[in-house]
Design an enzyme around this catalytic site. Sequence first.
Site, mmCIF file in Angstrom:
data_model
loop_
_atom_site.group_PDB
_atom_site.id
_atom_site.type_symbol
_atom_site.label_atom_id
_atom_site.label_comp_id
_atom_site.label_asym_id
_atom_site.label_seq_id
_atom_site.Cartn_x
_atom_site.Cartn_y
_atom_site.Cartn_z
ATOM 1 N N GLY A 1 -17.418 28.306 26.448
ATOM 2 C CA GLY A 1 -17.824 28.946 25.201
ATOM 3 C C GLY A 1 -18.536 27.992 24.282
ATOM 4 N N GLN A 2 -18.829 28.491 23.102
ATOM 5 C CA GLN A 2 -19.494 27.678 22.097
ATOM 6 C C GLN A 2 -19.118 28.180 20.712
ATOM 7 O OE1 GLN A 2 -23.925 28.678 21.775
ATOM 8 N NE2 GLN A 2 -23.477 29.315 23.868
ATOM 9 N N LYS B 1 -16.811 31.723 17.081
ATOM 10 C CA LYS B 1 -16.490 31.143 18.378
ATOM 11 C C LYS B 1 -16.730 32.188 19.457
ATOM 12 C CE LYS B 1 -12.791 28.652 20.778
ATOM 13 N NZ LYS B 1 -11.449 28.033 20.625
ATOM 14 N N GLY C 1 -17.932 24.141 24.596
ATOM 15 C CA GLY C 1 -16.926 23.786 25.583
ATOM 16 C C GLY C 1 -17.322 24.311 26.944
ATOM 17 N N GLY C 2 -16.395 24.212 27.888
ATOM 18 C CA GLY C 2 -16.709 24.627 29.245
ATOM 19 C C GLY C 2 -17.007 26.109 29.380
ATOM 20 N N ASP D 1 -1.786 22.162 22.929
ATOM 21 C CA ASP D 1 -2.967 21.322 23.167
ATOM 22 C C ASP D 1 -3.339 20.557 21.896
ATOM 23 O OD1 ASP D 1 -4.993 20.191 24.686
ATOM 24 O OD2 ASP D 1 -6.412 21.816 24.295
#
Length: 424
Positions: free
Chosen positions: A23-24, A40, A20-21, A137
């Site tokens: 993290g991974q 994560k 993601g923007g 979300d």
Amino acid sequence: MQAGERIADRYELTYPVGRGGMGQVWAGFDERLDRPVAIKFLRQLDVPEEERETAGKRFRREARATARLDHPGVPAVHDLGVHGEDLYLVMQLVPGIVLADHIAEQERLPVGEAASVAVQVCSVLMAAHAASLVHRDLKPQNIMITPSGVVKVLDFGVAALLGPAEASRLTATGRTLGTPAYIAPEQAQGGPVGPAADLYALGCIFFEMLGGNPPYEAANAPDLMRRHIDSPIPIITEYRSDVPEDLAHLIYCLLAKDPAERPGSAGEVRQLVAPFLDGDSPVPAAARTDHRSASASPLIAPFSVPPQQSQQNVGQLRAQARELAENERFVQAAEVLERALRLVPHGRGELLSTEVMALRVDLASLLMLAGDFRQARHAFQSLASDLAQSDGKQDLAEECRQQAIACQFELGESIDATGAVSIR
């Protein structure tokens, strides 16, 4: 991050599964407890300096929020820590398919399957809302369907506590949390967000499962959020005629602009959706790609490589599996042998070769040592059946039959009068 890197002298990274923007996510292995995990990371250097404190608080909040939800539809949280400059969260590794990918592949899901997903999401939301948590979300990218058909709701990263804590929610100034295609009007306007916002998102997801696209689309995020606020509510039957009227009305109510006009709770929605379950398996074909099935040769999957390279890789993998087993990392060793089996020829003749049989016996034994008695039983039964057709291997066939019976005892299931294993 790279494969083989060790975290906290315990978790070994195996392969990346998402980014993601800020993290991974990596698949990894817990060496201490011999189990696969998801790890994560929040990469602090990828976060703007002025947002790092807020992002760190939100990341820790995700860990605590998810850990509070003791529900089969929420991945279990195992650990939280710091690795160098990065925060990490260790969770249950969920196999299967992301709902967004499944919708993209199928375009429109059968009504019964969509209802099954919705009912299970409602069950998770019931637990979350009872614990005073709003997901905030919910979207198809955050919903997984496992090979057994269980729905898992992921990423409580922007979950907010209800009540007084809502007034001090952890958001960057001027930023609206959520995804525009599924965001409730009140959330898009920056107003108070309660359980009704999750029900609105569920309505958007339900609409997309049945219609192939979200209820609103636009060229950019601001326009899309305005459509949620101002545009007329679409009616699913105008896009798909076989949706029952009662279900179409429920989706229409879920998409109400005013939170007070939506159903009163996730429990109420679950009750209203339940009649549309058709009793068939809700498991999408793409989520059933579990090579440990009970079919004739359950552990062999087609994989084509040059013979010389294949031989070399199999030898390396067997050595790696042997080392892992010596360190009592049986689950990980079994996964390595499964990879080795994919590298060997898988025609009927090759399945009975000495090399392949040795791999299959070792794998079945590792599954048994790992305590996975159901899969070990299937593997031993398959071996016994194949070996019984091969000259000179009757002793090994009988040994595999006895191991299958031992697994059956461990499972607490019955064996018939002839000594044969009775599968249930």
